[in-house]
Every structure is written in C-alpha cells, then in structure tokens.
Scaffold this active site. Structure first.
Site, short mmCIF file in Angstrom:
data_model
loop_
_atom_site.label_atom_id
_atom_site.label_comp_id
_atom_site.label_asym_id
_atom_site.label_seq_id
_atom_site.Cartn_x
_atom_site.Cartn_y
_atom_site.Cartn_z
N GLY A 130 1.79 4.70 3.80
CA GLY A 130 2.71 3.80 3.10
C GLY A 130 3.72 4.55 2.25
N GLY A 161 0.83 -1.21 0.00
CA GLY A 161 0.00 0.00 0.00
C GLY A 161 0.86 1.25 0.00
CG ASP A 165 -6.92 -6.20 -6.09
OD1 ASP A 165 -7.02 -5.99 -4.87
OD2 ASP A 165 -7.85 -6.02 -6.89
CE1 TYR A 221 -8.92 0.38 9.28
CE2 TYR A 221 -9.37 1.30 11.45
CZ TYR A 221 -8.55 1.18 10.35
OH TYR A 221 -7.36 1.87 10.32
#
Length: 331
Positions: A80, A74, A125, A218
């Site tokens: 990132g 990322g 991905d 999350y």
C-alpha cells in the site's frame, strides 16, 4: 510360403484400413501443435505488452486519465505504501487510510515532501465492521477521486488448520479483506461514474489461483476480491471505469514476516517498492494480472497444475512453516 503370403496380404489390409485413423490422428496432432504455438505466441505478446513495453515507453498521465486524487487503504506499510509512493511519483495526490494516526502522519508527510503532491489521511480501523464508513464517506465527499486502491488486508500469523483459528480472527479476516473493498467501492464509485472516468485496484492474491489449504480463509477472501473485481469491470467498463484485480505471489513485506523464506527480498520475492513500480505500469492495460512478470510466470504454471499437486505442495510447505513458527514461539 502360402502362410507368409497370407500374412502379408492381411498386413496390407490392416494397414489400408488404419490409414484413415493415422491421418486423422496426424491432423489432430497438427491442430494441437498449432493451437499451442498460437497460445504461446499470444501469451508471450501479452507479457511483453504488459510488463516490458510500458517500461520502455513514456509513462501514462494518470491524473489526466483518471483524476487528481487516489485513495489507498492500508497505505502505511508494504504494498500500500509503495503503491501510494509510485502514484505520487506520477503526480497523483494521495489520501491514505489506515488505523495508526502516527504512521499516517509520518507517511503522508514523507510522500508530500518527497514527491511534491498534496496528501491527506483518514484514521479508520477496518476490523470494526460498519463503524468506520460514515466518517470515510464524509471525508471523501468533496474530493475528485480518480483511483481507489483496496490494499488493506489481513494474513495469518503462520499457516494453520481452520479449527485452530480464533473466532475474532475469522471476523477480522472478513471485515478487513472483504467488507472493506465492498464498502470503499460503494463510497467512491458513484463519483467516478458521474465523471465517466476512474480506476479501482483490488489487491487479491495468487492464492486465488487454486485452493490453498492451511491458508483457507485468507485464500477464500482473495478469491472473493478477484471475482468481485472481474465482474465489476464488466458492469462499469462502458461507463469509463477500469477495474483491476492484482494477484501477486508473496512479496517481502511485514505481512509475511512469519514465513522466513519469504520475509527477505529474493528473485521471486520482490520488495514492495519493486513490485509497485511494475504493478502501477499495468494500470489500464489488464483487468487481471499478478502485476509483476516473474509472478506472471509462476501464476501461469500454477493454473496449469493439477489441483491435487498444488494442494499437496501447499500442505507440505504450510506444515513446515507452521512447525517453524510454533518452535520460535516456544523459544
């Protein structure tokens, strides 16, 4: 008069019998005060050692300590990208992994030209389950990977109730936030163990501090990363591997664009670049840290709040943010 004398004698007897308890309570109070003072002194020292002293002293040679190459998942946006740039600034060669080839090419070129290090990238991905990992493993097999930064993550568009989340989003959250870290560590760690040095940074979240409603999946995925990091460090510290769990609060990046109050840099919401410069300085010093001194203060307070208060505030702000986002959608 006799009644007064009897009362006085009774008072003296009661006072004498209570002296023991008063002294015991005084000792307990003194012990509690000393304990709290020692704890405060220790926490203050820890914060200075982690967030101030590294900035005052010379930078650690990360290449010598861990290795020539760092892999950042990322790595084309937000934390990132900023973390990759901070590592490159310290002479570490960078391999970026993300799903957009165009962004990877642009960021890879920019880092190489700006910091004069070698760069490479892998298109992958992470939402595709097992699919991307054979290619990643093949691409990394001949590299001396010293640092792995598991940064790739997925956030809610806005806080919402669990039953409102689409099924695809549940699978993506698991694959991106949890599976990716497991698989990347499984690919890179054997080489680190062979060299007897290396660092793994898993970007968790301060939502692991307490249960956070309306960000349930999350938060749960980030708790997993935090637990995984801490346990892994105990397993491999003796083999020269340092594993760190980063638990930041909100950082002003595209990921939280749906939360208006957090989408712009402010005192408690640093930019990704500001955050990364602090976070990299903690590498090798703390196995579990927010990475940023202002967030460390908030995390300490958050841990000490009763769970129901944390949850109430999370629900309150979650509902406000959700309502705001849905209103913007309609417009």
């Amino acid at each position: 008069m006799a009644a007064v004398d009897r009362f006085y004698l009774l008072y003296r007897e009661i006072s004498r019998s209570c002296n023991f308890y008063v002294e015991a309570l005084a000792i307990v109070g003194a012990w509690y005060t000393v304990r709290k003072c020692v704890s405060l002194a220790f926490n203050t020292y820890s914060m200075l050692r982690l967030h101030v002293i590294p900035k005052l002293g010379g930078e650690v040679d990360l290449v010598k300590q861990y290795g020539k190459w760092a892999v950042v998942t990322g790595g084309t946006d937000g934390i990132g990208k900023a973390y990759a740039e901070e590592l490159a600034k310290r002479g570490v060669n960078i391999i970026l992994i993300s799903r957009s080839k165009e962004k990877l090419e642009a960021v890879s070129r920019s880092i190489s030209e700006t910091y004069k290090v070698e760069t490479d990238f892998i298109v992958a991905d992470f939402s595709k389950g097992r699919e991307p990992y054979p290619a990643i493993k093949e691409a990394l097999k001949d590299r001396e990977i010293g640092i792995l930064v598991n940064n790739v993550g997925m956030f809610y568009p806005y806080p919402d109730y669990f039953t409102n989340l689409p099924e695809d989003m549940l699978w993506d959250m698991i694959n991106i936030n949890i599976t990716s870290a497991n698989m990347m560590v499984h690919i890179v760690l054997p080489g680190m163990v062979e060299k007897k040095k290396g660092a793994i940074v898993n970007v968790s979240s301060a939502s692991c501090c307490q249960p956070t409603p309306m960000l349930t999946i999350y938060g749960a995925s980030k708790i997993y990363l935090d637990y995984f990091s801490r346990a892994l460090h105990y397993e491999y510290a003796s083999k020269g591997i340092f594993v760190q769990s980063l638990t930041p609060f909100v950082i002003a990046t595209k990921m939280v664009a749906g939360i208006s109050v957090a989408s712009k840099r402010s005192f408690f919401f640093p930019s990704a670049e500001e955050y990364a410069s602090h976070a990299v300085s903690t590498l090798g010093l703390s196995t579990r840290t927010t990475g940023y001194w202002k967030h460390a203060i908030k995390f300490t307070l958050g841990e000490r709040l009763p769970e129901w208060i944390w949850a109430w505030f999370a629900m309150y702000f979650g509902r406000i943010t959700r309502k705001e986002a849905l209103t913007c959608k309609v417009k």
